[in-house]
Write a protein that holds these residues in place. Structure first.
Motif, PDB file in Angstrom:
ATOM      1  N   ARG A  38       0.824  -1.291   0.107  1.00 11.21           N
ATOM      2  CA  ARG A  38       0.039   0.061   0.025  1.00 11.21           C
ATOM      3  C   ARG A  38       0.870   1.295   0.095  1.00 11.21           C
ATOM      4  N   VAL A  48       2.395  -4.971   2.931  1.00 12.78           N
ATOM      5  CA  VAL A  48       1.188  -5.353   4.005  1.00 12.78           C
ATOM      6  C   VAL A  48       1.240  -6.905   4.255  1.00 12.78           C
ATOM      7  N   SER A  63       1.586  -3.644  11.493  1.00 13.95           N
ATOM      8  CA  SER A  63       0.614  -2.781  11.688  1.00 13.95           C
ATOM      9  C   SER A  63      -0.488  -3.399  11.336  1.00 13.95           C
ATOM     10  N   VAL A  64      -0.570  -4.534  10.729  1.00 10.98           N
ATOM     11  CA  VAL A  64      -2.004  -5.204  10.236  1.00 10.98           C
ATOM     12  C   VAL A  64      -2.169  -6.547  10.732  1.00 10.98           C
ATOM     13  N   ARG A  67      -5.501  -8.009  12.182  1.00 12.91           N
ATOM     14  CA  ARG A  67      -6.885  -7.241  11.542  1.00 12.91           C
ATOM     15  C   ARG A  67      -6.881  -7.889  10.172  1.00 12.91           C
ATOM     16  N   PHE A  68      -5.792  -8.134   9.289  1.00 17.71           N
ATOM     17  CA  PHE A  68      -5.709  -8.418   7.871  1.00 17.71           C
ATOM     18  C   PHE A  68      -5.402  -9.900   7.794  1.00 17.71           C
ATOM     19  N   MET A  83      -9.868  -7.531   5.111  1.00 18.99           N
ATOM     20  CA  MET A  83      -9.446  -6.481   5.975  1.00 18.99           C
ATOM     21  C   MET A  83     -10.359  -6.072   6.955  1.00 18.99           C
ATOM     22  N   LEU A  86     -10.940  -1.737  10.245  1.00 15.22           N
ATOM     23  CA  LEU A  86     -10.037  -0.746   9.553  1.00 15.22           C
ATOM     24  C   LEU A  86     -10.010   0.324  10.420  1.00 15.22           C
ATOM     25  N   LYS A  87      -8.850   1.132  10.213  1.00 10.89           N
ATOM     26  CA  LYS A  87      -8.445   2.425  10.856  1.00 10.89           C
ATOM     27  C   LYS A  87      -8.196   3.336   9.763  1.00 10.89           C
ATOM     28  N   GLU A  89      -5.514   5.261   9.373  1.00 11.45           N
ATOM     29  CA  GLU A  89      -4.320   5.037   8.932  1.00 11.45           C
ATOM     30  C   GLU A  89      -3.997   3.924   7.938  1.00 11.45           C
ATOM     31  N   ASP A  90      -5.072   3.294   7.695  1.00 11.31           N
ATOM     32  CA  ASP A  90      -5.246   2.190   6.645  1.00 11.31           C
ATOM     33  C   ASP A  90      -5.291   2.742   5.288  1.00 11.31           C
ATOM     34  N   TYR A  94      -4.053   0.554  -2.462  1.00 12.69           N
ATOM     35  CA  TYR A  94      -3.580  -1.025  -2.294  1.00 12.69           C
ATOM     36  C   TYR A  94      -3.024  -1.722  -3.743  1.00 12.69           C
TER      37      TYR A  94
END
Length: 124
Positions: A38, A48, A63-64, A67-68, A83, A86-87, A89-90, A94
């Motif tokens: 990303r 990612v 960072s993921v 969550r991912f 994903m 999600l935040k 900052e994501d 991609y």
């Protein structure tokens, strides 16, 4: 000529979910590692997640993690990125990538094949 087409991006609120797809044509992907990257505005492209040719091993950016989830369906010549949570900052474009050579590494370079990207925007 190998083509990769990403889809599934969009606008979502924080805490929401999206599922990205990367459809490959021009080559059977079953022998090649693939990955998601990303690029946020003003930042460099960053790793990612990646997956080996058969899905037997995966790797995630810190960072993921949790969550991912990266996955692939070689019968459909397609890779996915689920994903969740999600935040803001994501938010980024991609990109998916597939190794040019059948080397099981999670190191990707611009010599590999890349898609054009799909925008993911997470609002707070």
């Amino acid at each position: 000529q190998v083509q990769l087409v990403e889809s599934g991006g969009g606008l979502v609120q924080a805490g929401g979910s999206l599922r990205l797809s990367c459809a490959a044509s021009g080559r059977t992907i079953s022998n090649y590692a693939m990955g998601w990257f990303r690029q946020a505005p003003g930042k460099e492209r960053s790793f990612v997640a990646a997956i080996t040719y058969n899905g037997g091993a995966t790797s995630y950016a810190d960072s993921v993690k949790g969550r991912f989830t990266i996955s692939r369906d070689n019968a459909k010549n397609t890779m996915y990125l689920q994903m969740n949570n999600l935040k803001p900052e994501d938010t980024a474009v991609y990109y998916c990538a597939v190794k040019k050579k059948a080397i099981q590494t999670f190191q990707f370079t611009m010599d590999d094949y890349w898609g054009q990207g799909t925008q993911v925007t997470v609002s707070s």
